[in-house]
Design an enzyme around this catalytic site. Sequence first.
Site, PDB file in Angstrom:
ATOM      1  N   LYS A  74       0.862  -1.179   0.000  1.00  0.00           N
ATOM      2  CA  LYS A  74       0.000   0.000   0.000  1.00  0.00           C
ATOM      3  C   LYS A  74       0.901   1.232   0.000  1.00  0.00           C
ATOM      4  CE  LYS A  74      -3.829   2.142   2.573  1.00  0.00           C
ATOM      5  NZ  LYS A  74      -4.677   2.065   3.800  1.00  0.00           N
ATOM      6  N   SER A 149      -9.634   2.309   2.996  1.00  0.00           N
ATOM      7  CA  SER A 149      -8.700   3.017   2.132  1.00  0.00           C
ATOM      8  C   SER A 149      -7.747   2.075   1.387  1.00  0.00           C
ATOM      9  CB  SER A 149      -7.871   3.985   2.973  1.00  0.00           C
ATOM     10  OG  SER A 149      -7.026   3.278   3.862  1.00  0.00           O
ATOM     11  N   SER A 173      -9.909   0.141   7.240  1.00  0.00           N
ATOM     12  CA  SER A 173      -9.292   0.250   5.920  1.00  0.00           C
ATOM     13  C   SER A 173      -8.671  -1.026   5.365  1.00  0.00           C
ATOM     14  CB  SER A 173      -8.250   1.365   5.924  1.00  0.00           C
ATOM     15  OG  SER A 173      -8.901   2.610   5.881  1.00  0.00           O
TER      16      SER A 173
END
Lengths: 491, 486, 99
Positions: A74, A149, A173
């Site tokens: 990420k 997210s 997330s």
Amino acid sequence: MHNKTIKELSTLLHAKQVSATELTRHYLDRIAASGHNAFLDVNEELSLAQARAADERLAAGLAGPLTGIPIAHKDIFVTRGWRSTAASKMLGNYVSPFDATVVGKFADAGMVTLGKLNCDEFAMGSSNENSAFGAVRNPWDALAVPGGSSGGSAAAVAARLAPAATGTDTGGSIRQPAAFCGITGIKPTYGRVSRFGMIAFASSLDQGGPMARTAEDCALLLNEMAGFDERDSTSLTVEQGNVREDFARDLHQPLTGLRIGVPKEYFGEGLAADVEQAVRAALDEFVKLGATLVEISLPKTALSIPVYYIIAPAEASSNLSRFDGVRYGYRAPEYTDLQDMYKKTRAQGFGKEVQRRIMVGTYVLCHGYYDAYYVQAQKIRRLIADDFQAAFRDKCDVIMGPVAPTVAWDLGAKADDPVANYLADIFTLSTSLAGLPGMSIPVGFGQGEKNAKRPVGLQIIGNYFAEAKLLNIAHQYQQVTDWHQRAPDGV
Amino acid sequence: MQWEVVIGLENHVQLTTNSKIFSGSSIRFGAEPNTQASPVDLALPGVLPVMNRGAVERAIRFGLAVGAKIAPQSVFARKNYFYPDLPKGYQISQFEDPVVQGGTLTFAFEKDGKLQTKTVNLTRAHLEEDAGKSLHEDYAGMSGIDLNRAGTPLLEIVSEPEMRSAAEAVAYAKALHALVMWLGVCDGNMQEGSFRCDVNVSVRPLGQQEFGTRCEIKNLNSFRFMEEAIHYEVRRQIELIEDGGKVQQATRLWDPDKKETRAMRSKEDAQDYRYFPDPDLPPLTISEDWIERVRAGMPELPAAMRARFTGDYGLPEYDALILTSSQAMATYYEAVVAKAGKDNAKAAANWMMGEVSSALNRAGVDIAESPVEASQLALLLKRIADGTINNKAAKEVFAAMWEAKSEDEHLADVIIEQKDLKQTSDVGALEAIVDEVLAANAKSVEQYRAGKEAAINALIGQTMKASKGKANPAQVTELLKKKLAG
Amino acid sequence: MSLTLSDVKRIANLAQLDMDEAHAEIALNELNGIFALAEQMQAVDTSGVAPLSQPLSAIMAQPLRLRDDVVTEENRREDYQAPAPKAQDGLYLVPKVIE
């Protein structure tokens, strides 16, 4: 090949039936051909160099279980060699001079970095539409959001662009995008995984975790990812319980006698019927596996929304003050003086949602409002943690419920409605506020012509340090179901 | 109208650690710009602070020295504001629960020509990180930022507003300066900014209870500037009020060249710092056990030494205070007494506060660099005590010792010999002198015999003079009386 | 309680965010929407409850860990300054700082 799990790929690599270089090449080609906008940066030379190094380790017999397995990070984790942008214009071309602890640990294990994954800007969002570099498409349905997210991470794993990905979870997330994309993800106990090198959103909530297709794969990844880090003052020490442990050790334990707490607040109005059905069906499956269901109450569940949306922005407003155009990152091209440089830089460099949260956070920390908002929120936070402890003490071993009230919604559906987005986080926020481990596993799909292709996730919440138990429970379920093996069309 | 001046101090004391408060960067002074700025100091994305044990240990040491409470748990908070020398956009400091709470500091100062002592209460002392520096020489209309200093550990020591004159404030600052150096927590270098003074000044009509509006004067890097700045600011405030104006609460900068304070256009204008506990740093916990270990390693403190000086040596409180005003001074004094003996303790004190101090001031050197060594001074005091020389001669010897810059332990004796300053106790020789004096001063003799006893003083003076100061005054008086009587 | 336009401008100023009238208006509505959510918090009785700022401190003591006082960083100015928008002679350059 790309439908194989990490466990299976590891066996092939050690049996020399495939090389890390071949594997890496294969995934790089899939990434190049994909249209999900899941990746923000790829560097084939670097990846292939790491793959060759992994092949040498394999040849030399110095390989561990993850050596040669590709992974994507990420873009909240900073990396040498790949840009680290937090999906923000503010860090558009930023390259970190050091690796995040987590990135370093996986590299030491011999894993091959495929690149950096799209996400909501500074991890603020639940649809991945808040990325400065465009939304990510849900591999199951190009019209749907992948969740956020960690949307790029979930989409990449679901679309078989990577067998593993890192994610970060501040209020859901990891769990919510895992649910929306039909994969498996776990947010460990706060303090288990080092935050050093994770671009901070809300320091007292942020926690990194692995995302993959199976619970077993997540266990293997967590084995390398977790552990004390002296560079993070909130990292739990061995004395505090953060012992180096094999998270796969209990995978095969039967679930007989497991007491599953089912919070009534998680099944109230607002929960979509199709999600409820899939979740209830999963609960029945656990009963078949020998578990019993206990109704419990988590009375502060609704309050977790305002509490979280006070605390997280407050910490974020301060954490993001370092982005001022002085030492790195974006600086506005034109300005009259210092103040003007700050203001234009930050107004142009940050996206809408990030600025919104900075505004909220700045306000609640202001003299005169601090006690009524921030302090009050931190007090209710303790009450929320106490509710969980009461449940684990008196009623159940783990807690289960939906990850989100609905399946993935349409791209753009909630784009300009912050409150609607916040409300959708209701089932994941309290776990984060309490710092408890939580995971998401695929348990079916929605219903109706639109939702039938959109996955549903089951949330499993455990007490502090109960990661091994959560993974055991998820693994046992995945032995008797095949939701986690389903692949989107065209994969 | 009679005005009362009210002064409180905030001192930023740079701690003598090797590394920064939250990172492993060096804090060495004078390095090339930004060569001692690590990712943590630069607030690069993803970095986190880790607290330096050495800084905490020094805070404990200071707290114990001023008899303060060492908080078993204290909290680091973020002070949020934007400034180019503040990389994170917030300063990690302590707000609600500082590590050191309360305490007192005692110091001597001069008032109406008289020396007095005063004890001021401390509010608190807290740990925080320093900011970097903005260099103002022009870079094509821009400022340069050097972050080497960012993250340097500071102890901010805050006094209650209990000082009532510039003299008191300066004396307090000097005492604090001496103490932190005494404890080894600060190198005291004011030019390099290791010891900074911010002074809060206000005035109020004498007798009024509530305080006037205060101004904070920053950038005082010498005690002289501090004194000048306070005098200027007091005058400015009084004139302002007497002309019907109002003092605006503000931060002001001392301009040493113009010798005036000017309002600072500062980051603090209409600021709201939004303090909140730093989520990256759990509360700082200090165990009783740690405090005791630090206590055990402390040097003898000025207060304890003062008590010993007044107790064992029978010195007046004031002498003890002066002699403990710096560690070097106290060490020297102790060395002198060790050699000269307790009986000479008071004499030693008098000499140190008298001849020695004035000689040091004239030469502008510190006691540590005194050309006259403690053992040498001690021998001189012994010679006075055993009657070898009188005080007048001793001063002459001391002056000679000062010039000699010798290491000879027996320097005093050598000089007494050279200059032939021994008191004569040879009665025969003395009688001869006395007879001459009596013969030469018939008038005084008459007056004395007529009952005017004071007349003898003239005769004593004459005799001493005739003996070139070597006669023992007591012996002379005795001999004269005898002869005059006869 | 709801915010005013001047609140919004004051906050934007504190947060160093450039914001024109139009954006301030929009922000005002959004923020009031969010703070409407927050109102339900005020009804909760939290008397005697200590704030929880470190989640794990709910179940265990978490004393601050301390570092030994040693220098571990070497000079890597070139690396660290590489991403700077404007630098010269090893200094970061910003619009004139007036004190």
